[in-house]
Write a protein that holds these residues in place. Sequence first.
Motif, PDB file in Angstrom:
ATOM      1  N   ARG A  21      15.450   6.981  15.099  1.00 56.81           N
ATOM      2  CA  ARG A  21      15.025   6.363  16.529  1.00 56.81           C
ATOM      3  C   ARG A  21      14.317   4.201  16.095  1.00 56.81           C
ATOM      4  N   ALA A  22      14.204   4.248  14.919  1.00 57.19           N
ATOM      5  CA  ALA A  22      14.352   2.539  13.719  1.00 57.19           C
ATOM      6  C   ALA A  22      16.050   2.537  14.947  1.00 57.19           C
ATOM      7  N   VAL A  23      16.674   2.880  13.820  1.00 58.10           N
ATOM      8  CA  VAL A  23      18.011   2.114  13.616  1.00 58.10           C
ATOM      9  C   VAL A  23      18.546   2.058  15.667  1.00 58.10           C
ATOM     10  N   GLY A  24      17.981   3.432  16.057  1.00 57.62           N
ATOM     11  CA  GLY A  24      18.261   2.620  18.017  1.00 57.62           C
ATOM     12  C   GLY A  24      18.177   1.780  18.806  1.00 57.62           C
ATOM     13  N   ALA A  25      16.548   1.545  18.199  1.00 58.60           N
ATOM     14  CA  ALA A  25      15.859   0.524  18.716  1.00 58.60           C
ATOM     15  C   ALA A  25      16.193  -0.974  18.292  1.00 58.60           C
ATOM     16  N   GLY A  26      16.980  -0.658  16.695  1.00 58.03           N
ATOM     17  CA  GLY A  26      17.330  -2.505  16.097  1.00 58.03           C
ATOM     18  C   GLY A  26      16.437  -2.387  15.518  1.00 58.03           C
ATOM     19  N   ALA A  27      15.085  -2.093  15.382  1.00 54.84           N
ATOM     20  CA  ALA A  27      14.263  -2.110  14.110  1.00 54.84           C
ATOM     21  C   ALA A  27      14.118  -1.859  13.068  1.00 54.84           C
ATOM     22  N   LEU A  28      15.106  -1.607  12.653  1.00 55.30           N
ATOM     23  CA  LEU A  28      15.605  -0.848  11.396  1.00 55.30           C
ATOM     24  C   LEU A  28      17.989  -1.666  11.356  1.00 55.30           C
ATOM     25  N   PRO A  29      18.053  -2.962  11.631  1.00 58.39           N
ATOM     26  CA  PRO A  29      18.888  -3.407  11.536  1.00 58.39           C
ATOM     27  C   PRO A  29      19.979  -3.278  11.079  1.00 58.39           C
ATOM     28  N   PRO A  30      21.463  -3.165  10.841  1.00 58.74           N
ATOM     29  CA  PRO A  30      22.387  -2.448   9.682  1.00 58.74           C
ATOM     30  C   PRO A  30      22.527  -3.155   8.695  1.00 58.74           C
ATOM     31  N   GLY A  31      22.309  -3.105   7.080  1.00 58.07           N
ATOM     32  CA  GLY A  31      22.483  -3.373   6.135  1.00 58.07           C
ATOM     33  C   GLY A  31      20.832  -3.142   5.479  1.00 58.07           C
ATOM     34  N   HIS A  32      20.041  -3.312   6.770  1.00 60.44           N
ATOM     35  CA  HIS A  32      18.681  -2.767   6.236  1.00 60.44           C
ATOM     36  C   HIS A  32      18.342  -2.465   5.161  1.00 60.44           C
ATOM     37  N   LEU A  33      18.011  -2.243   3.359  1.00 61.39           N
ATOM     38  CA  LEU A  33      17.795  -1.158   2.377  1.00 61.39           C
ATOM     39  C   LEU A  33      15.950  -0.802   2.705  1.00 61.39           C
ATOM     40  N   LEU A  34      16.447   1.083   2.577  1.00 62.09           N
ATOM     41  CA  LEU A  34      15.447   1.929   2.717  1.00 62.09           C
ATOM     42  C   LEU A  34      14.544   2.087   1.100  1.00 62.09           C
ATOM     43  N   PRO A  35      13.365   2.687   1.495  1.00 62.44           N
ATOM     44  CA  PRO A  35      12.583   2.432   0.734  1.00 62.44           C
ATOM     45  C   PRO A  35      13.353   3.251  -0.498  1.00 62.44           C
ATOM     46  N   PRO A  36      12.835   3.552  -2.032  1.00 64.61           N
ATOM     47  CA  PRO A  36      13.219   4.233  -2.299  1.00 64.61           C
ATOM     48  C   PRO A  36      12.522   5.721  -2.504  1.00 64.61           C
ATOM     49  N   MET A  37      13.049   7.219  -2.363  1.00 66.95           N
ATOM     50  CA  MET A  37      12.582   7.844  -1.878  1.00 66.95           C
ATOM     51  C   MET A  37      11.365   8.013  -2.811  1.00 66.95           C
ATOM     52  N   ARG A  38      11.176   8.404  -4.087  1.00 66.91           N
ATOM     53  CA  ARG A  38      10.142   8.228  -4.418  1.00 66.91           C
ATOM     54  C   ARG A  38       8.384   7.671  -3.555  1.00 66.91           C
ATOM     55  N   GLU A  39       8.951   6.079  -3.375  1.00 69.86           N
ATOM     56  CA  GLU A  39       8.060   5.618  -2.817  1.00 69.86           C
ATOM     57  C   GLU A  39       7.547   6.098  -1.639  1.00 69.86           C
ATOM     58  N   LEU A  40       8.683   6.104  -0.968  1.00 72.24           N
ATOM     59  CA  LEU A  40       8.571   6.546   0.591  1.00 72.24           C
ATOM     60  C   LEU A  40       7.724   8.413   0.347  1.00 72.24           C
TER      61      LEU A  40
END
Length: 443
Positions: A21-40
């Motif tokens: 949803r965030a990618v589609g809305a532009g809140a997470l733009p292309p190239g944005h780094l997601l948190p490491p799995m353990r951190e999230l």
Amino acid sequence: MLGEYRIEGRGAAEISASVERAVGAGALPPGHLLPPMRELAARLGVNPNTVAAAYRILRERGVIETAGRRGSRVRAKPATTARDAIRVDVPEGVRDMAAGNPDPALLPPLATAFAAAGAQADREPVLYGDAPVEPELARVARADLDAGGVPDGPVVVTSGSLDAVERVLAAHLKPGDAVAVEDPGWGSLLDLVPALGLRTVPVQVDDDGPLPADVDRALAAGARALIVTDRAQNPTGAALSAARARALRTVLGRHPDTLLIEDDHGHGIVDLPLHPLAGVTRHWAFVRSTAKAFGPDLRIAVLTGDELTLDRVRGRQRLGPGWVSRLTQRAVVRLWADGAVDTPAVSAAYGGRRDALIGALARHGIAAYGRSGLNVWIPVPDETGAVARLQHAGWAVAPGARFRMSAPPGIRVTVSTLTEGEAGPLAEAIAAAVRPAPVRSYV
């Protein structure tokens, strides 16, 4: 790391949906780094395996990509962002040379063919359980394929070329697999591949088709499939020459496990000889659409290939749409049998329009490409500026960003309805649009 956006969810499906949803809305733009799995996982209070499953879903849907220790990022061109959005609206009074449509005046009339198909349907209605392919269409199509040197194989009917390509890719590949595609290439295909969770590997194209060295490099690096346009390549007009086809068959012979998909995009509108690649690899598919010769709304393509590939495609098709309307198939048979399209005449009409524009551009010192089909491809230093200046001058053209990945900037001009008197003014407008702006000096 995520700015104001907060990823939410307790299950893998909820977490992945939150990111998408965030990618589609532009809140997470292309190239944005997601948190490491353990951190999230710690932030959400869930098991790290749950986040790992969410990230896997996002990779399979083509939303993110993972590069080992460098982490997971939103794809540079996420599947949720269609290239069709990269277009210009054509204002009233501006000449549309961007749409990519055939010339309606060169399409055959359909009323008689559909009346005949309707009368046949009254006599012989198609019911559940009947064969999905009209026998006469299979016979005529197979004879035409044989004449073009396409290897023997079953015939399946799909709802256009893109439908066929999607079904063949899904029959063999899994999310994360790489597919070698032409660059510049068909914008819809460049959207489809990542939408299936697959990775695109660009292969350069010239007038004679994909460059063999690029294809070899892509396949040696692990690409599991190669998609090639045999004639009237969109957007460049490339067509496989005999020499290029021999070179590509040699390359494919070194990679026999490659899934080869060929799209004869110019069937019915191009009279250049066909030089198919099919038969070199274990799994292959060859597709022809009626869209350019008979009209886009018919939504019919004929597909052939090796037995295993076509069996998988047929099986999956049965569980979805079931079949493509045999009423429409029967109308296409009538059009085909009646010779409704005069291919040499149509090819000559489009060829004359391409040559007129390419010649006019050459007189302005502008290089352009268009060996076959409906389009001319023109490299430009700044495609955004060129598109805007041309529209201001009264001409709408397609921005090259719709059709390319790593290829240099360009614009696509659809010449299907170009008139004899328009080639010169259009070339003059293009030349003015691509020239550097004059340098101003201030005293």
